[in-house]
Design a protein around this motif. Structure first.
Motif, mmCIF file in Angstrom:
data_model
loop_
_atom_site.group_PDB
_atom_site.id
_atom_site.type_symbol
_atom_site.label_atom_id
_atom_site.label_comp_id
_atom_site.label_asym_id
_atom_site.label_seq_id
_atom_site.Cartn_x
_atom_site.Cartn_y
_atom_site.Cartn_z
ATOM 1 N N ILE A 134 0.835 -1.212 0.000
ATOM 2 C CA ILE A 134 0.000 0.000 0.000
ATOM 3 C C ILE A 134 0.863 1.253 0.000
ATOM 4 C CG2 ILE A 134 -1.623 1.357 1.392
ATOM 5 C CD1 ILE A 134 -2.863 -1.300 2.305
ATOM 6 N N CYS A 135 1.923 1.246 0.828
ATOM 7 C CA CYS A 135 2.748 2.454 0.990
ATOM 8 C C CYS A 135 3.690 2.714 -0.182
ATOM 9 C CB CYS A 135 3.563 2.342 2.286
ATOM 10 S SG CYS A 135 2.563 2.403 3.787
ATOM 11 N N PHE A 136 4.165 1.651 -0.800
ATOM 12 C CA PHE A 136 5.191 1.840 -1.832
ATOM 13 C C PHE A 136 4.760 1.430 -3.250
ATOM 14 C CE2 PHE A 136 7.525 1.377 2.178
ATOM 15 C CZ PHE A 136 8.291 2.534 2.149
ATOM 16 N N ILE A 137 4.042 0.318 -3.362
ATOM 17 C CA ILE A 137 3.693 -0.172 -4.702
ATOM 18 C C ILE A 137 2.627 0.698 -5.357
ATOM 19 C CG2 ILE A 137 2.697 -2.087 -6.001
ATOM 20 C CD1 ILE A 137 5.570 -2.504 -5.089
ATOM 21 N N ALA A 138 1.645 1.142 -4.590
ATOM 22 C CA ALA A 138 0.588 1.978 -5.168
ATOM 23 C C ALA A 138 1.147 3.264 -5.788
ATOM 24 C CB ALA A 138 -0.476 2.296 -4.114
ATOM 25 N N LEU A 140 4.235 3.770 -6.672
ATOM 26 C CA LEU A 140 5.173 3.384 -7.727
ATOM 27 C C LEU A 140 4.415 3.055 -9.019
ATOM 28 C CD1 LEU A 140 8.030 2.771 -8.658
ATOM 29 C CD2 LEU A 140 7.794 0.466 -7.689
ATOM 30 N N ALA A 141 3.262 2.422 -8.871
ATOM 31 C CA ALA A 141 2.446 2.096 -10.048
ATOM 32 C C ALA A 141 2.038 3.369 -10.782
ATOM 33 C CB ALA A 141 1.199 1.313 -9.620
ATOM 34 N N ARG A 142 1.589 4.345 -10.026
ATOM 35 C CA ARG A 142 1.163 5.605 -10.665
ATOM 36 C C ARG A 142 2.353 6.357 -11.239
ATOM 37 N NH1 ARG A 142 -3.614 7.588 -11.197
ATOM 38 N NH2 ARG A 142 -3.905 9.778 -11.742
ATOM 39 N N LEU A 143 3.500 6.249 -10.596
ATOM 40 C CA LEU A 143 4.705 6.905 -11.106
ATOM 41 C C LEU A 143 5.115 6.308 -12.455
ATOM 42 C CD1 LEU A 143 7.083 8.866 -10.735
ATOM 43 C CD2 LEU A 143 8.282 7.027 -9.509
ATOM 44 N N ILE A 144 5.087 4.988 -12.556
ATOM 45 C CA ILE A 144 5.435 4.324 -13.822
ATOM 46 C C ILE A 144 4.486 4.768 -14.930
ATOM 47 C CG2 ILE A 144 5.540 2.094 -15.017
ATOM 48 C CD1 ILE A 144 6.366 0.859 -12.302
ATOM 49 N N ALA A 145 3.193 4.809 -14.614
ATOM 50 C CA ALA A 145 2.208 5.230 -15.608
ATOM 51 C C ALA A 145 2.426 6.684 -16.018
ATOM 52 C CB ALA A 145 0.796 5.041 -15.054
ATOM 53 N N ALA A 146 2.731 7.534 -15.032
ATOM 54 C CA ALA A 146 2.924 8.956 -15.322
ATOM 55 C C ALA A 146 4.169 9.197 -16.167
ATOM 56 C CB ALA A 146 3.023 9.737 -14.004
ATOM 57 N N VAL A 147 5.241 8.453 -15.896
ATOM 58 C CA VAL A 147 6.486 8.618 -16.652
ATOM 59 C C VAL A 147 6.331 8.096 -18.079
ATOM 60 C CG1 VAL A 147 8.880 7.840 -16.821
ATOM 61 C CG2 VAL A 147 7.970 8.573 -14.608
ATOM 62 N N SER A 148 5.622 6.996 -18.237
ATOM 63 C CA SER A 148 5.480 6.402 -19.573
ATOM 64 C C SER A 148 4.434 7.105 -20.428
ATOM 65 C CB SER A 148 5.113 4.916 -19.444
ATOM 66 O OG SER A 148 3.874 4.752 -18.786
ATOM 67 N N ASN A 149 3.514 7.808 -19.810
ATOM 68 C CA ASN A 149 2.416 8.432 -20.552
ATOM 69 C C ASN A 149 2.884 9.415 -21.634
ATOM 70 O OD1 ASN A 149 -0.524 8.665 -20.821
ATOM 71 N ND2 ASN A 149 -0.204 10.771 -20.154
#
Length: 339
Positions: A134-138, A140-149
């Motif tokens: 909850i603290c790190f993966i959530a 990180l998931a949005r960060l990956i999506a934001a960087v790749s977008n």
């Protein structure tokens, strides 16, 4: 020049997806899940929003389709981890964390985290792992999506814009290229729905994709039957959804892909000459693609073009079976180990 640029970029992207499927860890499973996400989101959108909502005028169904179509990224970020063996609860956590992003950023987040989450579960005591996720993966998931977008927007969406623009200046060339390529992609691990959705295709290019894939149902049915790849069930299955017979297609790529390119190119030229449009992105699928066309064009014209595309598909199926009559194919019995 724009046509050449768009085609080259498209082929590079398709090559990249093919390499991903063949070379990356669990790449084929991930691509299968991506196709499933496109079906769960864009196919629902096509039927409910554009057919039920726009064509039949039922607002509630339009809302259903709009909701589903907006969650392509979430669907991909959930289905990919599940396909790769991640705990479903964590898969959903990844999916809801990328809400608002497109299908490819969601796919990338889901794929990358599918390898990180199991490692955390191995190394962190049970109970505490949920807090860590909850603290790190959530985030990180949005960060990956934001960087790749931005990368997605500057490549795939740009390819779509180039092809849409070129369709007005070189409709026949676009018909050949898009009809052929999208029909081949429909038989490959990457779903034609996913590809056209990621490129944001609309207008004439999307109409070419929808009706060329519709025509390919007749083409593959005739081709598989005459070539003797399998029994009647195999023939019916490939006509309805080629991905259900992915193992047969992968074992016989040359005859299947070449025949599909020929049939798709013919259908693409027919659609381009009639100037039909389709503003429902991601609807490169036989039934929904055809039905959606009635919402954007004259009904008689759509029916006439659809019949012509089906006829061209049947012709291409016969032609392919003649061209590859002496080609040594691998049948269902050989591939699936039946006696």
């Amino acid at each position: 020049m724009e046509v050449i640029k768009g085609v080259i970029l498209l082929l590079v992207v398709l090559g990249g997806f093919s390499l991903f499927s063949m070379k990356m860890p669990k790449g084929m499973k991930a691509m299968g899940a991506l196709a499933g996400a496109a079906t769960a989101s864009f196919l629902v959108e096509a039927f409910q929003m554009y057919v039920g909502g726009d064509l039949f005028g039922i607002p509630f169904l339009g809302e259903v389709g709009k909701a589903a179509g907006s969650l392509g990224g979430t669907a991909a970020a959930i289905l990919v981890p599940i396909a790769l063996g991640v705990n479903p609860t964590y898969a959903v956590l990844v999916g809801v964390s990328v809400s608002g992003f497109g299908i490819l950023p969601g796919f990338l987040a889901g794929y990358i985290l599918s390898f990180i989450i199991p490692q955390l579960e191995k190394r962190i005591p049970q109970g505490l792992d949920l807090i860590v996720v909850i603290c790190f993966i959530a985030p990180l998931a949005r960060l990956i999506a934001a960087v790749s977008n931005p990368v997605v927007n500057s490549t795939l969406l740009n390819i779509g814009r180039i092809l849409e623009s070129a369709s007005h200046t070189s409709p026949i060339i676009m018909g050949i290229i898009l009809g052929g390529v999208i029909t081949v992609v429909a038989t490959a691990p990457l779903s034609s729905m996913a590809l056209t959705a990621m490129m944001g295709l609309t207008g004439v290019p999307m109409a070419i994709g929808a009706l060329s894939v519709m025509g390919s149902s007749f083409m593959n049915g005739v081709f598989f039957h005459r070539m003797g790849f399998g029994d009647r069930k195999t023939t019916i299955a490939v006509a309805i959804e080629p991905l259900t017979q992915a193992d047969i297609i992968s074992a016989n790529p040359i005859p299947v892909y070449i025949t599909n390119f020929i049939g798709g190119a013919i259908a693409g030229v027919i659609v381009a000459l009639f100037g039909l449009v389709n503003n429902a992105t991601g609807t490169a699928t036989p039934i929904a693609g055809l039905m959606v066309m009635y919402g954007f064009n004259d009904a008689m014209t759509v029916t006439k073009v659809a019949v012509m595309c089906a006829a061209s598909g049947i012709f291409a199926g016969f032609l392919g079976s003649i061209i590859f009559k002496n080609y040594k194919i691998k049948t269902v019995d050989e591939i699936r180990g039946k006696n």
